[in-house]
Design an enzyme around this catalytic site. Structure first.
Site, PDB file in Angstrom:
ATOM      1  N   CYS A  31       0.837  -1.197   0.000  1.00 31.24           N
ATOM      2  CA  CYS A  31       0.000   0.000   0.000  1.00 31.24           C
ATOM      3  C   CYS A  31       0.871   1.246   0.000  1.00 31.24           C
ATOM      4  O   CYS A  31       1.846   1.341   0.736  1.00 31.24           O
ATOM      5  CB  CYS A  31      -0.926   0.003   1.210  1.00 31.24           C
ATOM      6  SG  CYS A  31      -2.118  -1.362   1.192  1.00 31.24           S
TER       7      CYS A  31
ATOM      8  N   HIS B  72      -7.066  -4.869   6.388  1.00 33.78           N
ATOM      9  CA  HIS B  72      -6.232  -4.194   7.361  1.00 33.78           C
ATOM     10  C   HIS B  72      -5.273  -5.198   7.997  1.00 33.78           C
ATOM     11  O   HIS B  72      -5.524  -6.410   8.009  1.00 33.78           O
ATOM     12  CB  HIS B  72      -7.093  -3.544   8.434  1.00 33.78           C
ATOM     13  CG  HIS B  72      -7.864  -2.367   7.928  1.00 33.78           C
ATOM     14  ND1 HIS B  72      -8.597  -1.556   8.753  1.00 33.78           N
ATOM     15  CD2 HIS B  72      -8.022  -1.869   6.668  1.00 33.78           C
ATOM     16  CE1 HIS B  72      -9.156  -0.597   8.039  1.00 33.78           C
ATOM     17  NE2 HIS B  72      -8.829  -0.770   6.767  1.00 33.78           N
TER      18      HIS B  72
ATOM     19  N   GLU C 181      -4.589  -5.838  11.088  1.00 33.37           N
ATOM     20  CA  GLU C 181      -5.197  -6.581  12.198  1.00 33.37           C
ATOM     21  C   GLU C 181      -6.042  -7.742  11.677  1.00 33.37           C
ATOM     22  O   GLU C 181      -5.968  -8.861  12.188  1.00 33.37           O
ATOM     23  CB  GLU C 181      -6.097  -5.683  13.056  1.00 33.37           C
ATOM     24  CG  GLU C 181      -5.451  -4.423  13.543  1.00 33.37           C
ATOM     25  CD  GLU C 181      -5.703  -3.224  12.634  1.00 33.37           C
ATOM     26  OE1 GLU C 181      -5.316  -3.260  11.437  1.00 33.37           O
ATOM     27  OE2 GLU C 181      -6.275  -2.238  13.127  1.00 33.37           O
TER      28      GLU C 181
ATOM     29  N   CYS D  19      -9.473   0.466  13.448  1.00 35.17           N
ATOM     30  CA  CYS D  19     -10.764   1.036  13.071  1.00 35.17           C
ATOM     31  C   CYS D  19     -11.865   0.261  13.793  1.00 35.17           C
ATOM     32  O   CYS D  19     -11.606  -0.756  14.435  1.00 35.17           O
ATOM     33  CB  CYS D  19     -10.950   0.952  11.556  1.00 35.17           C
ATOM     34  SG  CYS D  19     -11.198  -0.739  10.936  1.00 35.17           S
TER      35      CYS D  19
ATOM     36  N   CYS E 163     -12.103  -3.509  12.651  1.00 32.14           N
ATOM     37  CA  CYS E 163     -11.046  -4.348  13.223  1.00 32.14           C
ATOM     38  C   CYS E 163     -11.247  -4.513  14.725  1.00 32.14           C
ATOM     39  O   CYS E 163     -10.956  -5.573  15.282  1.00 32.14           O
ATOM     40  CB  CYS E 163      -9.672  -3.779  12.912  1.00 32.14           C
ATOM     41  SG  CYS E 163      -9.223  -3.986  11.169  1.00 32.14           S
TER      42      CYS E 163
ATOM     43  N   TYR F 116      -5.161   7.179  14.789  1.00 30.75           N
ATOM     44  CA  TYR F 116      -5.888   7.500  13.576  1.00 30.75           C
ATOM     45  C   TYR F 116      -6.842   8.643  13.918  1.00 30.75           C
ATOM     46  O   TYR F 116      -7.232   8.802  15.086  1.00 30.75           O
ATOM     47  CB  TYR F 116      -6.634   6.251  13.087  1.00 30.75           C
ATOM     48  CG  TYR F 116      -7.229   6.396  11.714  1.00 30.75           C
ATOM     49  CD1 TYR F 116      -6.434   6.658  10.606  1.00 30.75           C
ATOM     50  CD2 TYR F 116      -8.599   6.265  11.518  1.00 30.75           C
ATOM     51  CE1 TYR F 116      -6.981   6.794   9.342  1.00 30.75           C
ATOM     52  CE2 TYR F 116      -9.153   6.390  10.259  1.00 30.75           C
ATOM     53  CZ  TYR F 116      -8.348   6.661   9.173  1.00 30.75           C
ATOM     54  OH  TYR F 116      -8.896   6.796   7.923  1.00 30.75           O
TER      55      TYR F 116
END
Length: 148
Positions: A25, A69, A71, A97, A100, A118
């Site tokens: 990413c 993600h 996690e 998030c 997750c 975040y």
């Protein structure tokens, strides 16, 4: 927190940061390690599902909706193994998030250590509501300095 635990947290977090380098990413590289009884039982980084192209962003540089993600990758990987995440600690380079966080709760993880907040903290709030210990380890303090 004991000095021994602080040192373990520091080492595992440094390893999670290194593991994040495996991500393809471009916008954000995130790594995760799942640790139980001082053993790494799973790992993950953000990226596309197995068999997909290793491109996380579309032509507008937005993350594709099917990118996993870190996690989620670590949790699903341990689910396919003979290990159990019950009572484990998740070291993740970015705060989870809400999606997750739900996986973390359901997988029996008891502690989450993260190194980068975040801008949306609903995942952290959900983890705390579920009684999961959440600890911020400032990644700028990972060279042996005291964590805050």
């Amino acid at each position: 927190m004991t000095e021994k635990q602080r040192l373990l947290d520091q080492r595992y977090m440094r390893m999670a940061l290194i593991w994040a380098e495996n991500s393809y990413c471009a916008r954000r590289k995130v790594g995760a390690l799942l640790v139980k009884d001082k053993m790494i039982i799973s790992d993950g980084y953000n990226g596309t599902p197995s068999g997909f192209e290793n491109v996380c962003e579309d032509e507008d540089f937005k993350t594709k909706p099917y990118v996993l993600h870190a996690e989620a990758n670590a949790i699903t990987k341990v689910a396919r193994s003979n290990n159990s995440s019950e009572g484990a600690t998740l070291y993740v380079t970015a705060s989870p998030c809400i999606e997750c966080a739900k996986l973390i709760i359901q997988s029996g993880i008891r502690r989450v250590v993260y190194s980068e907040p975040y801008h949306i903290d609903d995942g952290l709030k959900l983890l705390e509501r579920a009684g999961i210990e959440v600890f911020f380890y400032d990644k700028t303090k990972l060279n042996g300095n005291e964590a805050k």
